[in-house]
Structures are given as C-alpha cells and as structure tokens.
Enzyme design. Sequence first.
Site, PDB file in Angstrom:
ATOM      1  N   LEU A  14       0.788  -1.002   0.079  1.00 50.42           N
ATOM      2  CA  LEU A  14      -0.185   0.116   0.286  1.00 50.42           C
ATOM      3  C   LEU A  14       1.082   1.004  -0.048  1.00 50.42           C
ATOM      4  CD1 LEU A  14      -2.871   0.551   1.736  1.00 50.42           C
ATOM      5  CD2 LEU A  14      -1.247   2.274   2.528  1.00 50.42           C
ATOM      6  N   LEU A  15       0.469   2.276  -0.803  1.00 52.55           N
ATOM      7  CA  LEU A  15       1.251   3.437  -1.150  1.00 52.55           C
ATOM      8  C   LEU A  15       0.027   4.598  -0.393  1.00 52.55           C
ATOM      9  CD1 LEU A  15       2.534   4.913  -3.497  1.00 52.55           C
ATOM     10  CD2 LEU A  15       1.005   6.044  -3.218  1.00 52.55           C
ATOM     11  N   ASN A  16       0.187   5.835   0.902  1.00 52.30           N
ATOM     12  CA  ASN A  16      -0.475   6.605   0.617  1.00 52.30           C
ATOM     13  C   ASN A  16       0.367   7.553   0.872  1.00 52.30           C
ATOM     14  OD1 ASN A  16       0.558   5.373   4.053  1.00 52.30           O
ATOM     15  ND2 ASN A  16      -0.432   7.274   4.355  1.00 52.30           N
ATOM     16  N   ASP A  17       0.376   8.406   2.004  1.00 47.88           N
ATOM     17  CA  ASP A  17       0.513  10.529   1.375  1.00 47.88           C
ATOM     18  C   ASP A  17       2.642  10.028   0.590  1.00 47.88           C
ATOM     19  OD1 ASP A  17      -0.771  10.476   3.318  1.00 47.88           O
ATOM     20  OD2 ASP A  17       0.327  10.929   4.599  1.00 47.88           O
ATOM     21  N   GLN A  33       4.518   6.717   1.879  1.00 41.82           N
ATOM     22  CA  GLN A  33       4.687   6.149   3.100  1.00 41.82           C
ATOM     23  C   GLN A  33       4.221   4.747   1.851  1.00 41.82           C
ATOM     24  OE1 GLN A  33       2.963   7.175   6.984  1.00 41.82           O
ATOM     25  NE2 GLN A  33       4.954   7.868   5.674  1.00 41.82           N
ATOM     26  N   TYR A  76       5.591   7.980   9.842  1.00 38.09           N
ATOM     27  CA  TYR A  76       4.724   8.629   9.841  1.00 38.09           C
ATOM     28  C   TYR A  76       4.911   9.915   8.839  1.00 38.09           C
ATOM     29  CZ  TYR A  76       0.883   6.207  11.561  1.00 38.09           C
ATOM     30  OH  TYR A  76       0.198   4.625  11.561  1.00 38.09           O
ATOM     31  N   SER A  77       4.190  10.700   7.810  1.00 33.22           N
ATOM     32  CA  SER A  77       4.331  11.241   7.028  1.00 33.22           C
ATOM     33  C   SER A  77       5.289  12.926   7.627  1.00 33.22           C
ATOM     34  CB  SER A  77       3.436  12.443   6.186  1.00 33.22           C
ATOM     35  OG  SER A  77       2.115  11.462   5.596  1.00 33.22           O
ATOM     36  N   ASP A 138       2.764  14.851  11.277  1.00 34.19           N
ATOM     37  CA  ASP A 138       2.808  15.759   9.605  1.00 34.19           C
ATOM     38  C   ASP A 138       3.742  16.988   9.677  1.00 34.19           C
ATOM     39  OD1 ASP A 138       1.488  13.195   9.009  1.00 34.19           O
ATOM     40  OD2 ASP A 138      -0.490  14.637   8.800  1.00 34.19           O
ATOM     41  N   GLU A 190      -4.575  16.857   9.021  1.00 34.38           N
ATOM     42  CA  GLU A 190      -3.497  15.843   8.509  1.00 34.38           C
ATOM     43  C   GLU A 190      -2.957  17.030   7.987  1.00 34.38           C
ATOM     44  OE1 GLU A 190      -4.193  11.471   9.658  1.00 34.38           O
ATOM     45  OE2 GLU A 190      -5.288  11.955   8.106  1.00 34.38           O
TER      46      GLU A 190
END
Length: 450
Positions: A14-17, A33, A76-77, A138, A190
């Site tokens: 999984l990719l996020n930010d 991420q 985290y980001s 973040d 966020e």
Amino acid sequence: MWKSRFHVAPPYGLLNDPNGLIYWKGEYHLFYQWNPNACEHGAKHWAHLRSKDLINWETLPVALSPTDSFDKNGCYSGSAIEKDGEIHLFYTGNVKNNGVRESYQCLATSKDGVNFEKKGPVIHDNDIPKEYTRHFRDPKVFMENETYKMVIGAQRVDLTGTVVVFSSKDLINWTFDKEVINEDFGFMCECPDFITDKKNSALLFSPQGIEADGDLYNNRYQSGYIIRELEEINKNNFIELDRGFEFYAPQTFIDEFHKNVLIGWMGMPEELDHPTIEKENWVHSLTLPRTLEITKNKILQTPHPNLKKLRKEKIQLEGIKIKNSLNLSEFGICGDTYELIIDLKNLDTDFKIDLRVGETEKTTFSYNYEKKKATLNRNHSGAGYTGTRSCSLKELEKIHIFMDKSSVEIFLNDGEEVFTANIYPNKSSLGIEIMTKMLFTIPMIKFFRI
Ligand code: FRU
C-alpha cells in the site's frame, strides 16, 4: 492490467501520502508512505524515488523503516529541507504501547541523497503542549524570515482539528509558537503545508470530519487551503483543492523553475475497496505533479510542464462541428493511457464526454450550461467505487485530461478546478465520445498517446 503507466505506484503493498518532496542538487527526490507487508495501513516505511525530470523515476533503497523505539509503529508523513548541503527529513515517529499513542517529530539526514541517518526526535512526545492529543503529526518544514518554521497537524484535547507551528534557528532546537487556525476543522487536520508565490500565500491542510454541504466536502476527508499569511489566524475560508474522488494529503515543493508544485495521494484513508488489491497485490498511486499559482482568492493547478515528455503520437482536430454525439475513435482518438486537451471556448450548450467507453462501461464528465455545474460520474466505470462529484463553474472553456490505466485527472479552465478519480474499467473499454445538446463547433482537440 490496472498498474499505472505514468503515475508513481508501489511495486506491491500500500502507498499513501507523498513525503519529503525536494529538488536537490539538480534531482528530484520523492518519498511515499509505504506498507510493503500488506495492502492495508500498517507499519509505514518511506519508499524513495529519484528523478532528473519528475517523470522518469528510479527506485532507491527504502529511506526510513520503523525500527527504532521512537518510530516503531510507523515512520509517518513529513517533509524535506536542505541545510549545509544535506537533505534533512522530518517525519513523525508513531508509537503505540498497549494501545496508547505517542508521537515524536524526528530528524534523519543524508549527505548523498541515498543513505539516511536517523538522528532521533527533535520534538519529543513530552514536548507536545498539554492542549493537544497525540494525534500530532506530519511536520512540514520551511524557511520564513530567516527562521525555520514547522507546521504540524494537530488535535485539541476537545477532539477538534487544528494546525500548530514551531520555530527553530538550527533545525535541531524547536519551540512551540502557536496554533495557526482558531476555528474547528473537524476532529483532526493532517498534512499541513504553507506556500508563498510572489505576493500571495496559502495554508494547506487535510481536515477530517467536515460534513458534506451540497456539492462541497463529499469525499470522506478533504484536502484544501486558505489563502492567507501564516499569521492571519482569523481568515478561515477553506477551499477544496480537488473535487474528487481520490485526492488526499498533498505536499508541495519548489521545482527547477522555482515554482510551487503539488503532488497528492490518489487515495483516501479508510477506503480500500480497490480491485487491484485482490487481483494485483498493490493499492493506490500518487497524482501527477501540478504547478501551482496562488492568486488573490484561489490556487490554480496546471499539469507540470515536464509532463509533455510523456507525449507520443499526436492527433489534432480543428473546427469540429458537433450536434448530439461524436465518436472520437473514428479519428483514432481512443485508448487507456493518453493526454487529451479540448478547447471549448464560447461553449453555449451542455457538453458531455464519455471516457473508457466499452459495451457496458463509461466514465462521464459533463457540464450543465444552465446550472453552471461540472460533474464526474463513475457509476458505470467498471469495478471499484461508484458515485458522482460536482462543482460549480461559471464557464467551461477547456478540459485537459490525463488518463492512466486506472485513474483519470481532469483539469478545467487551466487549473480552476480538478477532478481526480480511480476507475477500473475492462481492458477493452477504450472509446471516447463527445456529446453536445445543441450544435457547437469545437475549436480544437489535441490528443497525445502516452
Ligand atoms: C494521512 C496520514 C498522515 C500520517 C500518515 C500515516 O494520510 O494519516 O496523517 O502521517 O497518513 O501513514
């Protein structure tokens, strides 16, 4: 069959930010991420890519892994900034002990842009002011008036969302300044960001928990901005960056042309009903880079000029008369990876375009001339999520579409509005059809195969 051809996507997992975007020593560095272990949110790593042109990306070793006491449940980001020739990454160390969350704002540096050395927390969990919960994350770092500033997404103890700012002279010692939003923005904000462009500035963030209001705020969570200085705390006119469906947690950086450029996550937290998970073992990708222009009351977003490098075969049509419908496949204009620009100057009737048209499938963008409303409809797009998103638009003068294997980004009127969506049509759904209600002559259609 849905793996993106020209969007950044994970090899698996999984990719996020997007994180740590920076143009450094003539090259772009992009992190995201990444959960390499499963197509779900879990222990986040920072995957790392490098590019000379923002288009062709080389995969580098993972930059940050959740292996230390201060980031053991996720790196985290966060963001990147250069100091003394080194990349400085700031990120949130997410820690959970027996379900109790701790949050550390951490630093990692690199001399060569490949290997990163963790320096540990610069804002310790204990340093979080008592007014806020541990939903505190973040960090985006930038320079303002010779001082480093860090904006952080935060939740007040009354469970409302806000953004706070810290200052530093050396990137190591940080002091809490203040909250920069004095209204409630849902239950959490966020991924804040702050940008300036000549005379205008904007505070960007992704609030969670804003209620839908007509055509506004229909995505699960929002991403948007307020045109204001960092200090203009009472200005709270929030504008969405994208009209949907999948767009979240964007981050900006300054490119080779000294422009603010934005890349977002083409995904949404808590929405994992994507067919790529079961069929292809990956999920989500990033948006294309968008050049930003901040005007007095709006941010305009246009596709980054380097994207022209993707263009292959070109087909151009001029002065096309159309009433009812026109199948562009007749001109060889069709496919599943392309850029399409339609000039609609002086449009005085309803307009509609069906994309990825197959026997039973189509993804429809339409403009209602009377109601002054633009709509994206993916109720018949194929697999995955359905629904419609709309926004008001005084005039439709131009549409600029990027179609990839499982996504579409539609820019209207040189960046006045953007719609971003995942769609999962059949391989064979490749058609493009245009419809107008009354007779209209389309000044120009430009199509580039990618
Ligand atoms: C936004 C976000 C950030 C967090 C990261 C974790 O999508 O929830 O607030 O740092 O994702 O992956």
